[in-house]
Design an enzyme around this catalytic site. Structure first.
Site, PDB file in Angstrom:
ATOM      1  CB  SER A  57      -0.942   0.028   1.208  1.00  0.00           C
ATOM      2  OG  SER A  57      -2.084  -0.709   0.905  1.00  0.00           O
ATOM      3  CE  LYS A  59      -4.447   0.954  -1.010  1.00  0.00           C
ATOM      4  NZ  LYS A  59      -3.811  -0.358  -1.078  1.00  0.00           N
ATOM      5  CE1 TYR A 109      -4.954  -1.113  -4.681  1.00  0.00           C
ATOM      6  CE2 TYR A 109      -4.958  -3.510  -4.743  1.00  0.00           C
ATOM      7  CZ  TYR A 109      -4.971  -2.332  -4.027  1.00  0.00           C
ATOM      8  OH  TYR A 109      -4.972  -2.368  -2.659  1.00  0.00           O
ATOM      9  CE1 TYR A 129      -2.999   0.053   5.154  1.00  0.00           C
ATOM     10  CE2 TYR A 129      -1.747  -0.892   6.956  1.00  0.00           C
ATOM     11  CZ  TYR A 129      -1.929  -0.674   5.611  1.00  0.00           C
ATOM     12  OH  TYR A 129      -1.028  -1.177   4.732  1.00  0.00           O
ATOM     13  CB  VAL A 157      -0.129  -5.771   4.142  1.00  0.00           C
ATOM     14  CG1 VAL A 157      -1.368  -5.143   4.726  1.00  0.00           C
ATOM     15  CG2 VAL A 157      -0.277  -6.043   2.660  1.00  0.00           C
TER      16      VAL A 157
END
Ligand code: GLN
Length: 304
Positions: free
Chosen positions: A63, A66, A188, A240, A258
């Site tokens: 992530s 992102k 993705y 998160y 992660v």
């Protein structure tokens, strides 16, 4: 205390925490990573690099991608991006679908999976080869032309990503995904499977500590105002569902993945990355979070 002395002290004290928690196993290819790695790097805006442990070993950025995908999308869309993605913490796990129905397919923020799928859709609309566009952006930011995504990891996630697929279809049903779901998911999963080391990531994130300008070439990557906004989003949504606790303990803008990596930054001073694969319940690296907490305590630095 200088950066390298702080890292040396962290290295002495972090040992009992390394391996505590669980390595992400819902992506089969990630389950085989040893929980016993620990690396940390700090790249100062003056170019000085401090590092400790496995700081040069590449890992799956997951992530953390992102963050860089958002930077690319903001560069092309500017503030119109916020019509399609919100900027509030979600208060739910990163892969939750629950708010999407009541909020008509507009994800809460770009750092949960739903929001990242919309950002990925934007990159699919703007680039002929969107997965390589991100890889190339990361190569440029870290000045490291060998950065790649790991095909086995991306295929392993792609074969098991039913939850993200459900999310993408649902968002598309509200008209907030413009490209085919299959294409968005392929892209993705490749973004998540990029592999970089702590040193490379600390270097790649340092423009956000420098008001959006590359500290070495002085190239403007983002306006000062957009860079400030990304830092605010990292602080409020980057770790998160523990972003509040993380801000309380660490006090820096950060983004985790992660794969066990966390990037962070101290404005006007440095980019930071820590990696240790065993995760706490919310999906952040256990030893990594603790190391960042130690770093801000030892150096007395924070954004507050
Ligand atoms: N590829 C992972 C997923 O979509 C990334 C999640 C993460 O790092 N939080 O589930």
């Amino acid at each position: 205390m200088d950066h390298q002395s702080a890292l040396n002290e962290i290295w002495q004290n972090i040992q009992p925490a390394i391996g505590r928690g669980k390595v992400a196993s819902y992506i089969p290819e990630l389950a085989s990573v040893s929980p016993n790695h620990f690396g940390m790097a700090v790249v100062g805006l003056d170019g000085r690099v401090a590092m400790v442990g496995d700081a040069c070993t590449r890992f799956s950025i997951q992530s953390i991608s992102k963050l860089f995908a958002l930077v690319m999308a903001l560069r092309s869309e500017g503030d119109s991006l916020w019509q399609r993605v919100g900027r509030e913490p979600s208060g739910t796990p990163f892969n939750s679908l629950i708010q999407l129905e009541s909020e008509q397919g507009k994800p809460r923020n770009p750092f949960i999976n739903a929001g990242a799928l919309v950002v990925t859709d934007i990159l699919c609309s703007r680039h002929l080869n969107p997965e390589m566009a991100l890889v190339e952006f990361l190569r440029k930011l870290s000045d490291e032309p060998t950065i790649e995504y790991n095909l086995a990891v991306s295929q392993s996630e792609r074969a098991t990503c039913d939850r993200n697929a459900a999310m993408a279809h649902f968002i598309r049903s509200f008209g907030n995904l413009h490209n085919p779901v299959e294409q968005v998911l392929d892209t993705y999963c490749r973004h998540c499977a990029v592999e970089m080391s702590c040193v490379e990531l600390a270097r790649a994130v340092s423009f956000l500590a420098h008001h959006g300008r590359n500290p070495w070439s002085d190239e403007v990557l983002l306006t000062q105002s957009l860079a400030k906004r990304i830092n605010a989003l990292m602080l409020t949504c980057g770790t998160y569902d523990s972003a509040g606790d993380f801000a309380f303990r660490v006090g820096l803008p950060a983004k985790s993945g992660v794969g066990g990596g966390i990037v962070a930054l101290i404005p006007n001073e440095c980019g930071i990355c820590v990696w240790s694969p065993a995760l706490e319940e919310s999906g952040n690296s256990h030893a990594g979070s603790l190391a960042l907490e130690m770093f801000t305590s030892l150096t007395g630095r924070s954004v507050f």
